[in-house]
Design an enzyme around this catalytic site. Structure first.
Site, PDB file in Angstrom:
ATOM      1  N   ARG A 246       0.834  -1.145  -0.322  1.00 24.16           N
ATOM      2  CA  ARG A 246      -0.218  -0.185   0.118  1.00 24.16           C
ATOM      3  C   ARG A 246       0.937   1.292   0.197  1.00 24.16           C
ATOM      4  NH1 ARG A 246      -3.849   2.772   4.287  1.00 24.16           N
ATOM      5  NH2 ARG A 246      -5.000   3.653   3.287  1.00 24.16           N
TER       6      ARG A 246
ATOM      7  N   HIS B  67       0.642   4.919  -2.388  1.00 25.86           N
ATOM      8  CA  HIS B  67       0.639   5.781  -2.397  1.00 25.86           C
ATOM      9  C   HIS B  67       1.486   6.737  -2.594  1.00 25.86           C
ATOM     10  CE1 HIS B  67      -3.008   5.671   1.589  1.00 25.86           C
ATOM     11  NE2 HIS B  67      -3.021   4.687   0.186  1.00 25.86           N
ATOM     12  N   ASP B  68       2.844   6.471  -2.348  1.00 21.77           N
ATOM     13  CA  ASP B  68       3.695   6.703  -2.637  1.00 21.77           C
ATOM     14  C   ASP B  68       3.858   7.203  -4.064  1.00 21.77           C
ATOM     15  OD1 ASP B  68       6.720   8.552  -2.628  1.00 21.77           O
ATOM     16  OD2 ASP B  68       7.652   6.105  -3.482  1.00 21.77           O
TER      17      ASP B  68
ATOM     18  N   ASP C 269       8.844   8.648  -5.350  1.00 23.89           N
ATOM     19  CA  ASP C 269      10.014   9.672  -4.835  1.00 23.89           C
ATOM     20  C   ASP C 269      10.125   9.665  -3.529  1.00 23.89           C
ATOM     21  OD1 ASP C 269       7.893  11.075  -3.886  1.00 23.89           O
ATOM     22  OD2 ASP C 269       8.534  13.036  -4.146  1.00 23.89           O
TER      23      ASP C 269
ATOM     24  N   SER D 224       8.108  10.644  -1.075  1.00 25.53           N
ATOM     25  CA  SER D 224       7.832  11.542  -0.382  1.00 25.53           C
ATOM     26  C   SER D 224       6.814  10.971   0.700  1.00 25.53           C
ATOM     27  CB  SER D 224       6.403  12.616  -1.126  1.00 25.53           C
ATOM     28  OG  SER D 224       5.741  11.930  -2.331  1.00 25.53           O
TER      29      SER D 224
ATOM     30  N   ASN E  84      -4.846   8.377   7.681  1.00 29.01           N
ATOM     31  CA  ASN E  84      -3.724   8.365   8.765  1.00 29.01           C
ATOM     32  C   ASN E  84      -3.082   7.383   8.524  1.00 29.01           C
ATOM     33  OD1 ASN E  84      -2.528   9.029  10.633  1.00 29.01           O
ATOM     34  ND2 ASN E  84      -4.005   9.377  12.762  1.00 29.01           N
TER      35      ASN E  84
ATOM     36  N   HIS F 232      -5.346  -5.973  -2.896  1.00 24.03           N
ATOM     37  CA  HIS F 232      -6.656  -5.597  -2.759  1.00 24.03           C
ATOM     38  C   HIS F 232      -6.547  -7.304  -1.272  1.00 24.03           C
ATOM     39  CE1 HIS F 232      -8.601  -1.622  -2.417  1.00 24.03           C
ATOM     40  NE2 HIS F 232      -7.071  -1.453  -1.930  1.00 24.03           N
TER      41      HIS F 232
ATOM     42  N   THR G 153      -8.117 -14.478   1.924  1.00 22.48           N
ATOM     43  CA  THR G 153      -7.295 -15.168   2.118  1.00 22.48           C
ATOM     44  C   THR G 153      -6.031 -14.196   1.735  1.00 22.48           C
ATOM     45  OG1 THR G 153      -7.040 -15.689  -0.876  1.00 22.48           O
ATOM     46  CG2 THR G 153      -7.741 -17.559  -0.012  1.00 22.48           C
TER      47      THR G 153
ATOM     48  N   ASP H 196      -2.906 -13.927  -4.194  1.00 23.24           N
ATOM     49  CA  ASP H 196      -3.952 -14.751  -5.364  1.00 23.24           C
ATOM     50  C   ASP H 196      -5.262 -14.042  -5.573  1.00 23.24           C
ATOM     51  OD1 ASP H 196      -6.117 -14.457  -3.699  1.00 23.24           O
ATOM     52  OD2 ASP H 196      -5.187 -16.578  -2.284  1.00 23.24           O
TER      53      ASP H 196
HETATM   54  C1  HEM Z   1      -8.073   1.836  -6.938  1.00 23.39           C
HETATM   55  C2  HEM Z   1      -7.865   2.145  -5.598  1.00 23.39           C
HETATM   56  C3  HEM Z   1      -7.824   2.761  -4.187  1.00 23.39           C
HETATM   57  C4  HEM Z   1      -9.221   2.428  -2.676  1.00 23.39           C
HETATM   58  C5  HEM Z   1     -10.093   3.470  -3.383  1.00 23.39           C
HETATM   59  C6  HEM Z   1      -7.973   1.819  -2.510  1.00 23.39           C
HETATM   60  C7  HEM Z   1      -8.469   2.185  -0.859  1.00 23.39           C
HETATM   61  C8  HEM Z   1      -7.830   1.781   0.194  1.00 23.39           C
HETATM   62  C9  HEM Z   1      -8.742   1.439   1.313  1.00 23.39           C
HETATM   63  C10 HEM Z   1      -9.877   3.023   2.087  1.00 23.39           C
HETATM   64  C11 HEM Z   1      -7.868   0.665   2.057  1.00 23.39           C
HETATM   65  C12 HEM Z   1      -7.726   0.954   4.361  1.00 23.39           C
HETATM   66  C13 HEM Z   1      -7.048   1.955   4.478  1.00 23.39           C
HETATM   67  C14 HEM Z   1      -7.798   1.022   5.535  1.00 23.39           C
HETATM   68  O1  HEM Z   1      -8.926   1.283   6.378  1.00 23.39           O
HETATM   69  O2  HEM Z   1      -7.075   0.972   6.789  1.00 23.39           O
HETATM   70  C15 HEM Z   1      -6.449   0.182   1.798  1.00 23.39           C
HETATM   71  C16 HEM Z   1      -6.162  -0.678   1.835  1.00 23.39           C
HETATM   72  C17 HEM Z   1      -4.661  -1.307   1.128  1.00 23.39           C
HETATM   73  N1  HEM Z   1      -4.999  -0.917  -0.202  1.00 23.39           N
HETATM   74 FE1  HEM Z   1      -5.541   0.187  -1.083  1.00 23.39          FE
HETATM   75  N2  HEM Z   1      -6.923   1.062  -2.385  1.00 23.39           N
HETATM   76  C18 HEM Z   1      -6.975   1.602  -3.608  1.00 23.39           C
HETATM   77  C19 HEM Z   1      -5.940   0.647  -4.360  1.00 23.39           C
HETATM   78  C20 HEM Z   1      -4.698  -0.047  -4.230  1.00 23.39           C
HETATM   79  C21 HEM Z   1      -3.529   0.154  -5.136  1.00 23.39           C
HETATM   80  C22 HEM Z   1      -3.417   0.239  -6.136  1.00 23.39           C
HETATM   81  C23 HEM Z   1      -2.640  -0.641  -4.546  1.00 23.39           C
HETATM   82  C24 HEM Z   1      -1.525  -1.499  -4.397  1.00 23.39           C
HETATM   83  C25 HEM Z   1      -0.781  -2.040  -6.075  1.00 23.39           C
HETATM   84  C26 HEM Z   1      -3.435  -1.375  -3.081  1.00 23.39           C
HETATM   85  C27 HEM Z   1      -2.743  -1.998  -1.587  1.00 23.39           C
HETATM   86  C28 HEM Z   1      -3.817  -1.630  -0.667  1.00 23.39           C
HETATM   87  C29 HEM Z   1      -3.193  -3.022   0.604  1.00 23.39           C
HETATM   88  C30 HEM Z   1      -2.752  -3.552   0.073  1.00 23.39           C
HETATM   89  C31 HEM Z   1      -4.258  -2.325   1.417  1.00 23.39           C
HETATM   90  C32 HEM Z   1      -4.110  -2.873   3.199  1.00 23.39           C
HETATM   91  C33 HEM Z   1      -2.831  -2.354   3.783  1.00 23.39           C
HETATM   92  C34 HEM Z   1      -3.312  -3.318   5.238  1.00 23.39           C
HETATM   93  O3  HEM Z   1      -3.810  -3.909   5.729  1.00 23.39           O
HETATM   94  O4  HEM Z   1      -2.474  -2.589   6.231  1.00 23.39           O
HETATM   95  N3  HEM Z   1      -4.105   0.112  -3.137  1.00 23.39           N
HETATM   96  N4  HEM Z   1      -6.675   0.707  -0.045  1.00 23.39           N
HETATM   97  C1  LIG Z   2      -2.788   9.371  14.011  1.00 27.05           C
HETATM   98  O1  LIG Z   2      -2.048   9.014  13.815  1.00 27.05           O
HETATM   99  C2  LIG Z   2      -0.839   8.830  14.408  1.00 27.05           C
HETATM  100  C3  LIG Z   2      -0.554   8.025  15.529  1.00 27.05           C
HETATM  101  O2  LIG Z   2      -1.052   6.888  16.011  1.00 27.05           O
HETATM  102  C4  LIG Z   2      -1.704   9.894  16.058  1.00 27.05           C
HETATM  103  O3  LIG Z   2      -2.226  10.347  16.853  1.00 27.05           O
HETATM  104  C5  LIG Z   2      -3.317  10.995  15.937  1.00 27.05           C
HETATM  105  O4  LIG Z   2      -3.984  11.087  16.555  1.00 27.05           O
HETATM  106  C6  LIG Z   2      -4.156   9.541  14.735  1.00 27.05           C
HETATM  107  N1  LIG Z   2      -4.809  10.817  13.961  1.00 27.05           N
HETATM  108  C7  LIG Z   2      -5.990  11.195  13.243  1.00 27.05           C
HETATM  109  C8  LIG Z   2      -6.995  11.926  12.905  1.00 27.05           C
HETATM  110  O5  LIG Z   2      -6.533   9.370  13.265  1.00 27.05           O
END
Ligand code: HEM
Ligand SMILES: *[C@@H]1O[C@H](CO)[C@@H](O)[C@H](O)[C@H]1NC(C)=O
Ligand SMILES: *[C@@H]1O[C@H](CO)[C@@H](O)[C@H](O)[C@H]1NC(C)=O
Ligand SMILES: *[C@@H]1O[C@H](CO)[C@@H](O)[C@H](O)[C@H]1NC(C)=O
Ligand SMILES: *[C@@H]1O[C@H](CO)[C@@H](O)[C@H](O)[C@H]1NC(C)=O
Length: 320
Positions: free
Chosen positions: A61, A65-66, A73, A75, A93, A190, A245, A250
């Site tokens: 992820r 984002h980067d 870069d 960032s 966050n 995902h 999974t 997969d």
């Molecule tokens: C298509 C648009 C996308 C949207 C709207 C999106 C949105 C999100 C959101 C909302 C989360 C959960 C955040 C949370 O509640 O903790 C998430 C998790 C994740 N996203 Fe995306 N995402 C997108 C594309 C991508 C792409 C392109 C990748 C990588 C190739 C990716 C990889 C991941 C991964 C691996 C997680 C799980 C992170 C974790 O387990 O901590 N996402 N995404």
């Molecule tokens: C974002 O995460 C930081 C570090 O865990 C925490 O201090 C901060 O309150 C969080 N901010 C929001 C809006 O959840």
């Protein structure tokens, strides 16, 4: 007329210089200067993932984002300063999210080959590693990215939201030079990881004035998600794995979309629109095809917004 020609000439010059500023990445970039770079990164990623199974998803992820904010870069890794709130501390966050793994790899790299491997390249390589490690494909990562000097929390707002529909998703990807095929393939990221309730609970209750539950969601699945995210919710960490999974890379994510079990509205919308539905279906029945397209699209994602006038940071959290 003259003024118009002048404007045209200036625009042309700008385009040419922009083209030159875009550095070409290279699979052999560190062959001479740091041949052990990829092994050092793999060791750091493998060790961290062994201690914390959340690491692979977080790193994948992080790469997304980067690259979506200011290009690939690094960032995303810069720490906030008293004058500047960085991406890390922006709205979705993602503080405390395994950034240390990249920092640790960087520390080892600085010992082995000082001031050589950029943090942006470390994220790209580590992302490939977590995919392969989780049972997904392997590919050669192109390298030679430079690290940027700017990171702004406000810019995380330009990330696509989990409430986006297909039109909005396509537009968000197109702004980075990525196509519909890339959107569907990269959403397959995902297949790993977890989401907090806040990212999808609007689909579960009071969805619209007419419907309680998002009609694109399977009803049993909605029941299950409701039980994971009760109202009121005392547990800030509550949520749901993005695919059944969740630690295996997969094509199960696509299979779930075909039966209404996508967690985000954005995921599920890919199955609800003619422009993307056929691609979802093709990945759901053919994992090999998904792997092939995912690799193609990861390489393209890794090329987004490459900068040449950057630096190789000594520590990933701070500019030199
Ligand atoms: C298509 C648009 C996308 C949207 C709207 C999106 C949105 C999100 C959101 C909302 C989360 C959960 C955040 C949370 O509640 O903790 C998430 C998790 C994740 N996203 Fe995306 N995402 C997108 C594309 C991508 C792409 C392109 C990748 C990588 C190739 C990716 C990889 C991941 C991964 C691996 C997680 C799980 C992170 C974790 O387990 O901590 N996402 N995404
Ligand atoms: C974002 O995460 C930081 C570090 O865990 C925490 O201090 C901060 O309150 C969080 N901010 C929001 C809006 O959840
Ligand atoms: C392995 O990971 C653990 C937990 O993150 C850390 O404490 C340890 O220093 C790491 N070891 C190596 C050799 O990187
Ligand atoms: C997608 O969302 C935008 C913004 O909310 C809206 O204008 C548009 O009509 C929606 N498109 C589709 C196909 O649902
Ligand atoms: C749904 O919305 C209505 C009106 O906004 C509100 O009174 C009700 O409490 C909401 N129900 C749930 C389950 O949140």
């Amino acid at each position: 007329m003259v003024a118009k020609n002048l404007v045209c000439a200036i625009i042309l010059l700008l385009l040419v210089s922009l083209g030159q500023a875009e550095a070409a990445l290279n699979a052999h970039y560190y062959d001479q200067t740091c041949p052990q770079a990829e092994k050092i990164i793999l060791d750091a990623v493998r060790n961290a993932s062994m201690h914390d199974p959340k690491v692979p998803a977080r790193i994948l992820r992080m790469f997304f984002h980067d690259c979506f904010i200011r290009g690939c870069d690094a960032s995303v890794l810069l720490d906030s300063t008293p004058q500047n709130k960085a991406e890390k501390d922006g709205p979705p966050n993602i503080s405390v999210r395994s950034f240390y793994v990249i920092d640790d790899a960087k520390a080892e790299l600085e010992k082995a080959c000082p001031h050589t491997v950029s943090c942006a390249d470390i994220i790209a390589i580590a992302s490939r590693d977590v995919v392969t490690m989780s049972g997904g494909p392997y590919w050669n990562v192109l390298k030679g990215r430079k690290d940027g000097r700017v990171s702004k929390a406000s810019e995380t707002r330009s990330l696509p939201a989990p409430t986006f529909n297909v039109t909005q998703l396509i537009q968000s990807f197109a702004q980075r030079g990525l196509g519909v095929q890339d959107l569907v393939a990269l959403s397959g990221g995902h297949t790993l990881g977890f989401s907090h309730c806040s990212s999808f609970e609007a689909r579960l209750r009071n969805f619209s004035s007419l419907l309680d539950i998002d009609p694109s969601m399977d009803l049993d699945f909605a029941e299950k998600l409701r039980s994971k995210c009760p109202k009121p919710n005392k547990d800030r960490n509550a949520g749901q794995f993005l695919d059944s999974t969740s630690s295996a890379f997969d094509n199960n994510y696509y299979k779930q979309l075909t039966v209404g079990k996508g967690v985000f509205g954005s995921d599920q919308s890919l199955f609800g629109d003619f422009r993307t539905k056929w691609i979802v279906e093709s990945f759901a029945i053919d994992q090999g095809l998904f792997f092939k397209e995912f690799v193609n699209s990861m390489v393209k994602l890794g090329n987004v917004g490459i900068i040449e006038n950057g630096e190789v940071r000594l520590k990933c959290g701070v500019v030199n």
